[in-house]
Design an enzyme around this catalytic site. Structure first.
Site, short mmCIF file in Angstrom:
data_model
loop_
_atom_site.label_atom_id
_atom_site.label_comp_id
_atom_site.label_asym_id
_atom_site.label_seq_id
_atom_site.Cartn_x
_atom_site.Cartn_y
_atom_site.Cartn_z
N LEU A 167 0.75 -1.13 -0.17
CA LEU A 167 0.06 0.00 0.00
C LEU A 167 0.81 1.33 -0.05
CD1 LEU A 167 -2.75 -1.09 2.77
CD2 LEU A 167 -2.57 -1.40 0.06
N GLY A 168 2.00 1.15 0.55
CA GLY A 168 2.86 2.50 0.41
C GLY A 168 4.26 1.97 0.93
N VAL A 217 4.01 -0.53 4.08
CA VAL A 217 2.76 -0.69 4.53
C VAL A 217 2.21 -1.71 3.62
CG1 VAL A 217 0.49 0.03 5.02
CG2 VAL A 217 2.66 1.59 5.50
N LYS A 265 2.09 -1.97 9.03
CA LYS A 265 3.39 -1.12 8.93
C LYS A 265 4.46 -2.08 9.51
CE LYS A 265 5.28 3.64 9.79
NZ LYS A 265 5.08 4.98 10.69
N PHE A 291 10.86 4.50 6.63
CA PHE A 291 10.77 3.32 7.64
C PHE A 291 10.63 2.13 7.34
CE2 PHE A 291 6.62 4.63 5.95
CZ PHE A 291 6.05 3.33 5.74
N GLY A 292 10.02 1.69 6.09
CA GLY A 292 9.88 0.46 5.63
C GLY A 292 8.47 0.38 4.63
N GLY A 337 8.42 3.97 2.35
CA GLY A 337 9.03 5.15 2.98
C GLY A 337 10.49 4.83 3.47
N ASP A 381 2.60 16.10 10.80
CA ASP A 381 2.90 15.54 9.31
C ASP A 381 1.69 15.57 8.76
OD1 ASP A 381 4.18 14.99 7.04
OD2 ASP A 381 4.63 12.85 7.46
#
Length: 281
Positions: free
Chosen positions: A48-49, A56, A71, A53-54, A51, A167
């Protein structure tokens, strides 16, 4: 950050550190593909996404057959520390009703090897995609009004527990179900959120084009900074395009100054980064 994953997450202000930006990377870096099993019984169905961080992922709980959003944080020490901070924030938000507060429902976490995985309810589509699907022409006022009302409600609830989201942007606002009317949205991604009492001026957080000027200038900030971001989201909802389309913080501040004037000298004198932006201008 001192964490006891079996019980709760304790917060230490002295080591509260945020990282800004979300550099893209491939899910191959995490060695996760469709069909992978996270933890003991979460099967990856789609991504799904992603970044810094890792990722999703949409996963299927094989014990209940329910779809969830997970996540997956990389095992990098700095990212794991930030994941622990996010867990602390999400623990505070458990005091709120996620539906009444228009925030995503968090369902705990688990470990997948050394990675920390956060479980959330699965929502439909981020607001950025929702606007893009309308050919970036802007939404009708019949949709803008309830969306802004719900986001104001979300920020009011965050303020009631002393949390700054830090954010707020269309990509971090989810439409629960795009086919339902009236439209319902929820605020997601508390990876940069922090207690208002623990804000540390000089730490740049947020996304260029949406974060408040005081954050970028290294000035003290609080929950009011989220309202600045909400104002920019409101413009984007109505017009279909960002008010300040910038690729870097310098250009973003120039846009703000050109449209709203330069901040007073006494404000600039108290900032951490103001010399970088104003000397020689």
């Amino acid at each position: 950050i001192n964490c006891s994953f079996q019980n709760s997450v304790e917060f230490s202000q002295q080591v509260f550190v945020h990282t800004s930006g979300s550099p893209s990377f491939s899910s191959d870096e995490l060695e996760i593909v469709e069909g992978s099993i996270l933890g003991k019984h979460y099967k990856v169905e789609a991504f799904l996404g992603e970044g810094g961080f890792g990722i999703v992922a949409k996963c299927r709980d094989t014990t209940t057959n329910r779809a969830v959003a997970i996540k997956v944080n990389k095992s990098d020490p700095d990212i794991l520390q930030q994941a622990h901070v996010e867990i602390f924030i999400l623990e505070q938000l458990r005091r709120l009703d996620p539906d009444a507060a228009n925030i995503v429902q968090w369902n705990g976490f688990f470990h997948d090897g050394e990675r920390v995985c956060l479980k959330f309810e699965l929502l439909d589509q981020c607001l950025w995609d929702y606007i893009r699907d309308r050919n970036k022409q802007g939404l009708p006022i019949s949709e803008v009004r309830p969306i802004l009302g719900q986001l104001t409600n979300a920020l009011s609830h965050l303020s009631s527990v002393g949390i700054v989201h830090a954010d707020l942007k269309p990509a971090n606002i989810m439409v629960v179900n795009r086919h339902e009317s009236p439209i319902k949205v929820k605020l997601i991604d508390f990876g940069l959120a922090c207690p208002a009492s623990a804000v540390m001026p000089g730490e740049f957080v947020g996304t260029v084009g949406y974060c408040a000027p005081e954050v970028m200038l290294g000035l003290p900030y609080n929950e009011a900074s989220d309202m600045w971001s909400l104002g920019l989201v409101a413009v984007e909802l109505a017009t279909g395009v960002p008010l300040y389309p910038s690729e870097n913080d310098y250009d973003y501040l120039k846009f703000i100054i050109e449209t709203q004037g330069q901040p007073p000298d006494h404000v600039l004198d108290s900032g951490v980064y103001t010399e970088d932006y104003f000397i020689g201008d």
